[in-house]
Write an enzyme that holds these catalytic residues in place. Structure first.
Site, PDB file in Angstrom:
ATOM      1  N   ASP A 113      -9.813   2.163  -3.894  1.00 24.44           N
ATOM      2  CA  ASP A 113      -8.880   2.042  -2.770  1.00 24.44           C
ATOM      3  C   ASP A 113      -8.063   3.330  -2.673  1.00 24.44           C
ATOM      4  O   ASP A 113      -8.599   4.374  -2.335  1.00 24.44           O
ATOM      5  CB  ASP A 113      -8.014   0.792  -2.973  1.00 24.44           C
ATOM      6  CG  ASP A 113      -7.320   0.329  -1.710  1.00 24.44           C
ATOM      7  OD1 ASP A 113      -6.988   1.167  -0.853  1.00 24.44           O
ATOM      8  OD2 ASP A 113      -7.062  -0.880  -1.570  1.00 24.44           O
ATOM      9  N   GLU A 130       0.833  -1.209   0.000  1.00 15.57           N
ATOM     10  CA  GLU A 130       0.000   0.000   0.000  1.00 15.57           C
ATOM     11  C   GLU A 130       0.867   1.258   0.000  1.00 15.57           C
ATOM     12  O   GLU A 130       2.088   1.204   0.147  1.00 15.57           O
ATOM     13  CB  GLU A 130      -0.887   0.036   1.257  1.00 15.57           C
ATOM     14  CG  GLU A 130      -2.285  -0.534   1.076  1.00 15.57           C
ATOM     15  CD  GLU A 130      -3.228   0.421   0.361  1.00 15.57           C
ATOM     16  OE1 GLU A 130      -2.753   1.485  -0.119  1.00 15.57           O
ATOM     17  OE2 GLU A 130      -4.425   0.126   0.274  1.00 15.57           O
ATOM     18  N   GLU A 146     -13.821  -4.249   9.529  1.00 17.45           N
ATOM     19  CA  GLU A 146     -14.380  -3.322   8.530  1.00 17.45           C
ATOM     20  C   GLU A 146     -15.818  -2.927   8.848  1.00 17.45           C
ATOM     21  O   GLU A 146     -16.616  -2.633   7.949  1.00 17.45           O
ATOM     22  CB  GLU A 146     -14.267  -3.907   7.119  1.00 17.45           C
ATOM     23  CG  GLU A 146     -12.837  -4.210   6.719  1.00 17.45           C
ATOM     24  CD  GLU A 146     -12.684  -4.706   5.294  1.00 17.45           C
ATOM     25  OE1 GLU A 146     -13.660  -4.627   4.522  1.00 17.45           O
ATOM     26  OE2 GLU A 146     -11.590  -5.178   4.953  1.00 17.45           O
ATOM     27  N   ASN A 165      -4.951   3.337   8.686  1.00 12.86           N
ATOM     28  CA  ASN A 165      -4.987   2.910   7.289  1.00 12.86           C
ATOM     29  C   ASN A 165      -4.352   4.013   6.434  1.00 12.86           C
ATOM     30  O   ASN A 165      -3.345   4.607   6.836  1.00 12.86           O
ATOM     31  CB  ASN A 165      -6.421   2.582   6.856  1.00 12.86           C
ATOM     32  CG  ASN A 165      -6.459   1.601   5.691  1.00 12.86           C
ATOM     33  OD1 ASN A 165      -5.724   0.619   5.689  1.00 12.86           O
ATOM     34  ND2 ASN A 165      -7.307   1.840   4.710  1.00 12.86           N
TER      35      ASN A 165
END
Length: 284
Positions: A195, A17, A118, A99
């Site tokens: 995303d 990520e 989530e 995140n």
């Protein structure tokens, strides 16, 4: 401009990520969230480094005075230029982790959180200043993800992945406050979930599609004008890098795949994909 990708770093990141270009060092920063690893990659030399963190890391960004800022499971951490770690803001919330994050034009860190399960309304988006002051901006999100600003700083784009939307806010010129939330784009069923995102010099929004096997570019009006298909389904984030900010770096993930593609978890790059905008460093 090209849509042809290359492999920058062949890896097996569980949840790659957060690619971020660091102009001060000429390196790309990226992470493996669930692997608790911070990676760097120097495209000029091919040199790579890896640093393990003590807990899951959701984002890494350069600091204006050197070092790094990390969005960790239990809050915001700093790595100083001498490579020592310290907490800027520690807030332990069981079942929640940091995140995606982005640095705003004013140098503040806009850090997202999410619950491991989530759950809806379990995540937040907060503005963190250099002295560690936190202002919660959104407290009703599920999976706080891509965040970015238009080149003139007047618009802020944001993704809460389960909504399938890229939302846009107006940004106050005087105080940087966000208002007027509205939907720019809804990703259609079957095309994956939005995303990470980045905004280019034309003001267009590039978005990585989790379970969509692609990166898309949308105009400021919300029109789809480019698609970069990729062989890996779980495409997580994208950012421009290189000395002239024309190469699009793309992170990918292996998590949850029973038979992952050989490139799943690798760092990919599309040379000459477009033109990015220089990103500010964290003012802390």
């Amino acid at each position: 401009m090209t849509n042809t990708f290359e492999v920058a770093v062949r890896a097996e990141a569980t949840l790659g990520e957060g690619p971020t270009w660091d102009p001060a060092t000429g390196r790309l920063l990226w992470i493996d969230i669930l692997g608790s690893r911070v990676h760097t990659y120097d495209p000029a030399t091919g040199r790579r480094t890896l640093r393990r963190t003590d807990q899951h890391v959701g984002a890494v960004k350069p600091r204006a005075g050197g070092g790094l800022v990390l969005n960790l499971r239990d809050g915001i951490g700093l790595i100083d230029p001498d490579d020592t770690f310290r907490w800027l803001r520690r807030e332990v919330v069981p079942g929640r982790r940091g995140n995606d994050a982005a640095v705003a034009p004013d140098g503040s860190l806009w850090a997202g959180t999410m619950r491991y399960d989530e759950a809806p309304y379990g995540g937040t988006l907060s503005r963190v200043t250099g002295d560690g002051t936190v202002h919660v901006l959104l407290d009703d999100v599920a999976v706080s993800n891509g965040t970015g600003w238009s080149p003139d700083g007047r618009l802020m784009y944001y993704i809460d992945s389960p909504t399938r939307r890229i939302d846009v806010f107006d940004v106050g010129a005087a105080d940087g406050r966000i208002t007027g939330r509205r939907c720019l784009v809804t990703i259609e069923e079957g095309a994956g979930f939005p995303d990470g995102l980045t905004v280019d010099a034309d003001g267009c929004v590039w978005v990585a599609l989790w379970d969509g096997g692609a990166v898309r570019r949308y105009t400021p009006a919300g029109d789809l004008d480019r698609v970069i298909p990729l062989p890996v389904p779980r495409v997580t984030a994208c950012a421009f890098g290189g000395q002239d900010l024309t190469d699009l770096y793309i992170t990918t993930a292996r998590v949850g795949l029973t038979a992952p593609h050989p490139l799943a978890g690798s760092l990919l790059v599309v040379p000459g994909a477009g033109k990015g905008v220089a990103q500010p460093s964290f003012a802390g």
